[in-house]
Design an enzyme around this catalytic site. Structure first.
Site, short mmCIF file in Angstrom:
data_model
loop_
_atom_site.label_atom_id
_atom_site.label_comp_id
_atom_site.label_asym_id
_atom_site.label_seq_id
_atom_site.Cartn_x
_atom_site.Cartn_y
_atom_site.Cartn_z
N CYS A 114 0.85 -1.19 0.00
CA CYS A 114 0.00 0.00 0.00
C CYS A 114 0.88 1.23 0.00
O CYS A 114 1.94 1.24 0.62
CB CYS A 114 -0.90 0.01 1.24
N CYS A 118 -0.12 4.80 6.25
CA CYS A 118 -0.77 5.11 7.52
C CYS A 118 0.12 4.60 8.66
O CYS A 118 0.65 3.49 8.60
CB CYS A 118 -2.15 4.45 7.60
N CYS A 121 -0.47 1.07 10.51
CA CYS A 121 -0.84 -0.09 9.71
C CYS A 121 0.40 -0.88 9.29
O CYS A 121 1.38 -0.31 8.81
CB CYS A 121 -1.61 0.37 8.48
N GLY A 165 -3.88 -2.77 0.88
CA GLY A 165 -4.06 -1.86 -0.25
C GLY A 165 -5.23 -0.90 -0.10
O GLY A 165 -6.09 -1.05 0.77
N GLU A 166 -5.23 0.11 -0.97
CA GLU A 166 -6.31 1.10 -1.00
C GLU A 166 -7.14 0.83 -2.27
O GLU A 166 -6.69 1.12 -3.39
CB GLU A 166 -5.70 2.51 -1.02
N SER A 197 -13.74 -0.36 1.77
CA SER A 197 -13.19 0.50 2.82
C SER A 197 -12.10 1.36 2.21
O SER A 197 -11.23 0.88 1.51
CB SER A 197 -12.62 -0.39 3.93
N SER A 219 -12.10 5.01 6.66
CA SER A 219 -11.11 4.93 7.74
C SER A 219 -10.82 6.35 8.21
O SER A 219 -10.00 7.04 7.64
CB SER A 219 -9.83 4.27 7.21
N LEU A 220 -11.53 6.77 9.25
CA LEU A 220 -11.40 8.17 9.70
C LEU A 220 -10.29 8.30 10.75
O LEU A 220 -9.34 9.05 10.55
CB LEU A 220 -12.75 8.65 10.24
N HIS A 221 -10.44 7.64 11.87
CA HIS A 221 -9.39 7.50 12.89
C HIS A 221 -9.02 8.74 13.67
O HIS A 221 -8.24 8.65 14.62
CB HIS A 221 -8.11 6.91 12.27
N ASN A 295 -4.47 -3.21 16.56
CA ASN A 295 -3.81 -4.52 16.52
C ASN A 295 -2.31 -4.32 16.35
O ASN A 295 -1.88 -3.79 15.33
CB ASN A 295 -4.35 -5.36 15.37
N CYS A 338 -7.30 -6.73 11.51
CA CYS A 338 -7.16 -5.51 10.70
C CYS A 338 -5.77 -4.93 10.83
O CYS A 338 -5.26 -4.77 11.93
CB CYS A 338 -8.10 -4.43 11.21
N1 SAH Z 1 -6.99 1.18 2.54
C1 SAH Z 1 -8.31 0.87 3.02
C2 SAH Z 1 -8.55 -0.57 3.39
C3 SAH Z 1 -7.48 -1.34 4.15
S1 SAH Z 1 -7.33 -1.23 5.87
C4 SAH Z 1 -8.65 1.77 4.15
O1 SAH Z 1 -7.83 2.58 4.57
O2 SAH Z 1 -9.79 1.73 4.62
C5 SAH Z 1 -8.77 -1.84 6.64
C6 SAH Z 1 -9.01 -1.18 8.03
O3 SAH Z 1 -8.05 -1.61 9.00
C7 SAH Z 1 -8.86 0.33 7.94
O4 SAH Z 1 -9.87 0.97 8.67
C8 SAH Z 1 -7.52 0.53 8.60
O5 SAH Z 1 -7.37 1.84 9.02
C9 SAH Z 1 -7.56 -0.49 9.71
N2 SAH Z 1 -6.25 -0.77 10.30
C10 SAH Z 1 -5.06 -0.71 9.70
N3 SAH Z 1 -4.07 -1.05 10.56
C11 SAH Z 1 -4.67 -1.35 11.73
C12 SAH Z 1 -4.17 -1.81 12.98
N4 SAH Z 1 -2.89 -2.05 13.19
N5 SAH Z 1 -5.07 -2.04 13.96
C13 SAH Z 1 -6.40 -1.85 13.74
N6 SAH Z 1 -6.91 -1.43 12.56
C14 SAH Z 1 -6.06 -1.18 11.57
#
Ligand code: SAH
Length: 364
Positions: A114, A118, A121, A165-166, A197, A219-221, A295, A338
């Site tokens: 990807c 982020c 991730c 991936g996105e 997503s 994925s707002l966060h 995670n 995730c």
């Molecule tokens: N690129 C897309 C889809 C992949 S990630 C996106 O950003 O939505 C799928 C989800 O897992 C996203 O919400 C991402 O932010 C979340 N995610 C990624 N790493 C994570 C982690 N270590 N712990 C919990 N969630 C995570």
């Protein structure tokens, strides 16, 4: 496998029909073939008994159903199963099967690695290699279908683009895969059973609204831009306000809602003030919130928020009238949660930097 041949998993119905017509075959043959491949899981043309012998011979000569090679197949006691697949060029991707009482979800990847980087991730740590083809995206479901049937396990009922991936940065191939997911001659999944997503690629979200009606997760966060810039660098290009506006347009006026994903990072984005700011931000967005306990993975710089912190955050949202659930962490023992999907590939240095610049606009 012979890579000179056409991979029939790359074809949605329109492409399959055009391909048959170009060969002087009737369009309904395309439908028969789609059913054999996607509904019966058959890749042996000789077994496709309602096709003429001549057609089967032609297919054998020029086409194949190119599945993915299973490199690892890990099962968790909770029923979660993670596959590591190898592609023809030896890149590797992961998919996860998650059985629940009401459904069985397959979480699929859309890219090898990807480019979005982020900070929380694990996929990001490996950089980006390439987009998956339609056949490689749908191939994950096709393989899962066969492997689950072999072990007598419940078939997949829902698909989420939440693997590596996105998806919106691999737009055309993802759309073709979605066509197949929803096609009555292939997987026949309703729009509620397919979720894309995204980190919020605004122009692609606008295009998506024109061509698709799948469920949307964002994925707002973070509830404000400074923090989101740090967690999801794509935010520097498409800030929260623009992303939420695009999401609102996508779900329209009806009863549909966008799922807001929010990873719970200890001491980073999980305070009462963050929860209140999030509630305020979402006041005008038809949405529900999924809190995802972070995670961990090797070399991660964050910790998961504590259970009582997550509960409190959820209650604040809930009391503001926002439907909020805390996502259960599944398959912990096999790193299937995730953000833990890793895969394995080479060639990941310069390309990743170039792409990050393209995608994020030179701000990283
Ligand atoms: N690129 C897309 C889809 C992949 S990630 C996106 O950003 O939505 C799928 C989800 O897992 C996203 O919400 C991402 O932010 C979340 N995610 C990624 N790493 C994570 C982690 N270590 N712990 C919990 N969630 C995570």
């Amino acid at each position: 496998m012979d890579s000179e041949k056409v991979n029939l998993l790359d074809f949605d119905r329109a492409a399959m029909t055009a391909w048959f017509e170009a060969r002087g075959e009737k369009a309904f043959r395309a439908q028969q073939l789609l059913k054999w491949i996607h509904q019966q899981g058959v890749d042996d043309f000789d077994a496709m008994t309602n096709l003429s012998k001549t057609l089967r011979e032609t297919l054998k000569a020029v086409a194949e159903v190119r599945g993915l090679k299973v490199v690892a197949d890990q099962k968790s006691p909770d029923g979660t199963r993670k596959w590591l697949f190898e592609l023809a060029d030896h890149n590797r991707i992961e998919s996860v099967y998650i059985p629940e009482p009401e459904r069985a979800t397959l979480c699929i990847s859309s890219q090898v690695g990807c480019a979005l980087n982020c900070s929380f991730c694990s996929t990001a740590q490996q950089g980006f290699n390439r987009n998956l083809t339609t056949g490689e995206i749908i191939g994950q479901l096709w393989m899962a279908g066969r492997l689950l049937a072999q072990s007598g396990v419940r078939p997949v009922s829902n698909v989420v683009f939440m693997g590596m991936g996105e998806p919106l940065l691999n737009f055309d191939n993802v759309i073709r895969a979605i066509e197949l997911l929803q096609d009555d001659f292939a997987y026949a999944l309703s729009k509620r059973r397919v979720t894309l997503s995204t980190a919020g690629v605004v122009p692609a979200l606008e295009r998506l609204a024109e061509v698709s009606d799948v469920s949307l997760a964002l994925s707002l966060h973070a509830p404000e831009d400074a923090l989101r810039d740090e967690l999801v660098p794509l935010n520097r290009k498409y800030p929260i306000r623009e992303v939420l506006r695009a999401c609102k347009r996508y779900v329209g006026e009806g009863r549909r809602r966008v799922t807001i994903e929010y990873v719970m990072l200890d001491g980073v984005n999980d305070s009462d003030a963050d929860a209140r700011a999030l509630a305020k931000l979402l006041r005008t967005v038809p949405s529900k919130v999924n809190l995802i306990p972070f995670n961990p993975f090797p070399r991660a710089r964050y910790r998961r928020s504590g259970v009582s912190r997550i509960d409190r955050f959820r209650d604040i949202l809930h009391n503001s009238g926002i439907v909020t659930i805390t996502r259960k962490t599944r398959g912990d023992d096999i790193d299937a949660a995730c953000g833990q999907l890793a895969g394995d590939f080479k060639d990941r240095t310069r390309r990743r930097e170039r792409l990050a610049v393209q995608v994020i606009g030179g701000t990283t």
